[in-house]
Design a protein around this motif. Structure first.
Motif: not given
Length: 189
Positions: A59-61, A77-80, A104-108, A159-162
Motif C-alpha cells: 500500500a505504501a509503494a 514520490w514528490g513528497l518523499v 514506515g511501509g517499506g520497513l513493514l 487513503w492508501l497511506g492510511m
C-alpha cells in the motif's frame, strides 16, 4: 578389536546367556518411546502477520504513484523526494508525515518478509512492527487533526497511506500475540 556382526549376537563376553523370548515368563513387553511425549516448540512462519505487513508495504509503494492532496498534482514520490531534499525543514513544511508513512511501509514490508522465516515465535518482529506502525499512525493522524478531520481534503494516495498503519498494527498484534507452536510431533507444512 573385532567388529560386531549385527545379525549374529556377540557370544564372546556373554557365553551361554540368552535373552528370554517374548511371551515367556520374565520377558518385558514394555518399551520406551524414541521420542518425547512432552510438547515442544517447533519453528514455523507467521503467515497471517507477515501477509498483513507485506500488504502494508505494498500500500505504501502504490501510494508513491498517486496524488495525496485533492486539487494538487503532487504524488507521494514528490513528497518523499522533497523531504529528502530539505531535511532541515522536514518538520516545518510538514513533510515528516508522508515520509513516516511511506518509509514506515517499506520497513513493514521487510519485517513482513522476515516473518515468513521459521522461528519459534515472531514476537520480537511484532514489537518492531508495532513501533513502526505507531510512527506511521502519527503520520496519518497529525495532518488529519490539523485539517479538522476533513476527509475531503485528501486524495487516493493518502487513503492508501492510511492503510499502512492499519495493516501494520494488525500484523504486529498478530505476531506479538501468537505464542509458540507446541506439539509432540513436527507439524506438516
Amino acid at each position: 578389536m573385532t567388529e560386531r556382526d549385527p545379525v549374529r549376537p556377540d557370544t564372546s563376553s556373554h557365553a551361554g546367556s540368552v535373552a528370554p523370548a517374548a511371551g515367556t515368563p520374565g520377558a518385558s513387553t514394555e518399551t520406551a518411546p524414541d521420542y518425547s511425549t512432552r510438547p515442544v516448540a517447533f519453528r514455523g512462519p507467521e503467515s497471517l502477520g507477515g501477509l498483513l505487513l507485506l500488504l502494508a508495504g505494498i500500500a505504501a509503494a502504490i501510494s508513491l504513484l498517486l496524488r495525496w492532496v485533492d486539487g494538487s498534482d503532487v504524488t507521494g514520490w514528490g513528497l518523499v523526494r522533497a523531504g529528502f531534499e530539505t531535511p532541515d525543514d522536514l518538520y516545518d513544511q510538514g513533510l515528516w508525515q508522508p515520509m513516516a508513512i511511506i518509509l514506515g511501509g517499506g520497513l513493514l514490508f521487510v519485517l513482513g518478509l522476515l516473518m515468513w522465516l521459521p522461528a519459534r515465535t515472531h514476537r520480537t518482529l511484532g514489537v518492531l512492527a508495532l513501533l513502526v506502525s505507531v510512527v506511521a499512525t502519527a503520520g496519518v493522524l497529525v495532518p488529519l487533526a490539523d485539517d479538522g478531520w476533513d476527509l475531503g481534503t485528501y486524495d487516493v494516495g493518502f487513503w492508501l497511506g492510511m492503510a499502512v498503519p492499519a495493516l501494520g498494527l494488525l500484523g504486529a498484534l498478530k505476531a506479538m500475540l501468537t505464542g509458540p507452536r507446541l506439539a509432540t510431533r513436527p507439524p506438516q507444512y
